[in-house]
Design a protein around this motif. Sequence first.
Motif, PDB file in Angstrom:
ATOM      1  N   ASP A 190      10.746   5.844  -3.208  1.00  0.00           N
ATOM      2  CA  ASP A 190      11.719   5.569  -3.061  1.00  0.00           C
ATOM      3  C   ASP A 190      11.284   6.009  -1.498  1.00  0.00           C
ATOM      4  N   ASN A 191      11.333   7.147  -1.592  1.00  0.00           N
ATOM      5  CA  ASN A 191      10.849   8.008   0.221  1.00  0.00           C
ATOM      6  C   ASN A 191       9.501   6.496   1.143  1.00  0.00           C
ATOM      7  N   TYR A 192       8.701   6.604   0.071  1.00  0.00           N
ATOM      8  CA  TYR A 192       7.678   5.782   0.556  1.00  0.00           C
ATOM      9  C   TYR A 192       8.410   4.656   0.834  1.00  0.00           C
ATOM     10  N   ASN A 193       8.996   3.626   0.199  1.00  0.00           N
ATOM     11  CA  ASN A 193       9.545   2.487   0.165  1.00  0.00           C
ATOM     12  C   ASN A 193      10.068   2.213   1.304  1.00  0.00           C
ATOM     13  N   ALA A 194      11.696   3.655   2.379  1.00  0.00           N
ATOM     14  CA  ALA A 194      12.232   3.629   2.566  1.00  0.00           C
ATOM     15  C   ALA A 194      11.575   3.655   4.148  1.00  0.00           C
ATOM     16  N   PHE A 195      10.486   4.684   4.247  1.00  0.00           N
ATOM     17  CA  PHE A 195      10.325   4.800   5.792  1.00  0.00           C
ATOM     18  C   PHE A 195       9.956   2.878   5.620  1.00  0.00           C
ATOM     19  N   ALA A 196       9.100   2.854   4.522  1.00  0.00           N
ATOM     20  CA  ALA A 196       8.450   1.566   5.057  1.00  0.00           C
ATOM     21  C   ALA A 196       9.111   0.024   5.649  1.00  0.00           C
ATOM     22  N   GLN A 197      10.447  -0.014   4.784  1.00  0.00           N
ATOM     23  CA  GLN A 197      11.386  -0.801   5.318  1.00  0.00           C
ATOM     24  C   GLN A 197      11.804  -0.156   6.596  1.00  0.00           C
ATOM     25  N   LYS A 198      12.861   0.722   6.859  1.00  0.00           N
ATOM     26  CA  LYS A 198      12.956   1.384   8.443  1.00  0.00           C
ATOM     27  C   LYS A 198      12.065   0.785   9.380  1.00  0.00           C
ATOM     28  N   TYR A 199      10.505   1.067   9.261  1.00  0.00           N
ATOM     29  CA  TYR A 199       9.636   0.913  10.339  1.00  0.00           C
ATOM     30  C   TYR A 199       9.285  -0.676   9.737  1.00  0.00           C
ATOM     31  N   CYS A 200       9.967  -1.706   9.446  1.00  0.00           N
ATOM     32  CA  CYS A 200       9.301  -3.445   9.279  1.00  0.00           C
ATOM     33  C   CYS A 200      11.216  -3.651   9.464  1.00  0.00           C
ATOM     34  N   LEU A 201      12.162  -3.765   9.489  1.00  0.00           N
ATOM     35  CA  LEU A 201      13.346  -3.427  10.253  1.00  0.00           C
ATOM     36  C   LEU A 201      13.420  -3.325  11.624  1.00  0.00           C
ATOM     37  N   GLU A 202      13.189  -1.808  11.998  1.00  0.00           N
ATOM     38  CA  GLU A 202      12.507  -2.032  12.992  1.00  0.00           C
ATOM     39  C   GLU A 202      11.877  -2.961  14.347  1.00  0.00           C
ATOM     40  N   GLN A 203      10.761  -3.390  13.440  1.00  0.00           N
ATOM     41  CA  GLN A 203       9.101  -4.093  14.226  1.00  0.00           C
ATOM     42  C   GLN A 203      10.104  -5.644  14.467  1.00  0.00           C
ATOM     43  N   ASN A 204      10.720  -6.198  13.398  1.00  0.00           N
ATOM     44  CA  ASN A 204      11.434  -7.058  13.105  1.00  0.00           C
ATOM     45  C   ASN A 204      10.348  -7.703  11.583  1.00  0.00           C
ATOM     46  N   ILE A 205       9.881  -6.831  10.991  1.00  0.00           N
ATOM     47  CA  ILE A 205       8.506  -7.544  10.080  1.00  0.00           C
ATOM     48  C   ILE A 205       9.002  -8.203   8.776  1.00  0.00           C
TER      49      ILE A 205
ATOM     50  N   ILE B  22       0.781  -1.122   0.322  1.00  0.00           N
ATOM     51  CA  ILE B  22      -0.030   0.154   0.277  1.00  0.00           C
ATOM     52  C   ILE B  22       0.984   1.489   0.040  1.00  0.00           C
ATOM     53  N   GLY B  23       0.361   2.330  -0.709  1.00  0.00           N
ATOM     54  CA  GLY B  23       1.191   3.894  -0.564  1.00  0.00           C
ATOM     55  C   GLY B  23       1.275   4.616  -1.475  1.00  0.00           C
ATOM     56  N   VAL B  24       0.946   3.095  -2.922  1.00  0.00           N
ATOM     57  CA  VAL B  24       1.069   4.636  -4.180  1.00  0.00           C
ATOM     58  C   VAL B  24       0.534   5.439  -4.308  1.00  0.00           C
ATOM     59  N   ASN B  25      -0.864   5.070  -3.817  1.00  0.00           N
ATOM     60  CA  ASN B  25      -1.616   6.129  -4.342  1.00  0.00           C
ATOM     61  C   ASN B  25      -2.347   7.572  -3.121  1.00  0.00           C
ATOM     62  N   ASN B  26      -1.443   7.266  -2.184  1.00  0.00           N
ATOM     63  CA  ASN B  26      -1.185   8.370  -1.382  1.00  0.00           C
ATOM     64  C   ASN B  26      -0.078  10.011  -2.231  1.00  0.00           C
ATOM     65  N   GLN B  27       1.082   8.662  -2.980  1.00  0.00           N
ATOM     66  CA  GLN B  27       1.569   9.096  -3.563  1.00  0.00           C
ATOM     67  C   GLN B  27       1.473   9.956  -5.132  1.00  0.00           C
ATOM     68  N   TYR B  28       0.380   9.397  -5.275  1.00  0.00           N
ATOM     69  CA  TYR B  28      -0.343   9.422  -6.674  1.00  0.00           C
ATOM     70  C   TYR B  28      -1.308  10.808  -6.538  1.00  0.00           C
TER      71      TYR B  28
END
Length: 255
Positions: A192-207, A129-135
């Motif tokens: 890239d900004n959206y994905n970077a945020f999501a990836q960082k959050y998942c890494l921190e939460q062990n997801i 999810i998130g592409v439509n937030n950007q679009y």
Amino acid sequence: MKKNLFKIVIATFLLFLAASCSVDSPEKSVNSKPEVPVTVSIPIPQNPPPEVVKEINYLALGDSYTIGQSVCETCRFPEQLRKKLEISNTNNTYKSQIIATTGWTTANLISAINAINLAPKYDLVTLLIGVNNQYQNKAFSIYEKEFPELVTKAIVLAKGDKANVIVVSIPDYAFTPFGKQSNPSKISLEIDNYNAFAQKYCLEQNIEFITITDITRQGLINPLLVATDGLHPSELAYTYFVERILPKATIAVQN
């Protein structure tokens, strides 16, 4: 004369003694006991207990990339993933449910989940999810707030186990005939900004976070990766998505 008589008596005694010492065969002896037949226990082969069929429930949350805009129902990645899981273990049954609609933002998906009131029964939950937030030029702060909320909801639905949740990165539509006409550099930077945020959050939460964005960035040099609408991923692109998601999904459903 006396000697001959003595020999006769001795011989007669020896014959009598030999006769009295003879032993009848077991079959003819009156005092012999009948043989008891030996019973041999032969184990009877037991059929193995039938394997318990387990029902695996898979929930896919997202937007047009999850519903598979412009591809057939069996071509979209959730259905391809379900089939691959089914092939890997034919003893189980696999059911999938999709909550996604073209154009949905994070807010739309949250509203839909709340409205349906799903039971927390899923062995696997994917979130893209998130592409439509950007679009739709939504404030990035909205995604920063609502993406974690969606991940939390996904965990609850996955029986409260974050190991059953997989987040998939947002595809880059800048590398499509549609996207290249609309400031593709800006699109890619924001994705890239959206994905970077999501990836960082998942890494921190062990997801688990699976990146598929690079696959979609081959869309202009490989048109087979783009659907007929010139915007969304094709069946082939989704197949490549599944190749990356499948190993982690297999582990999740085995937990």
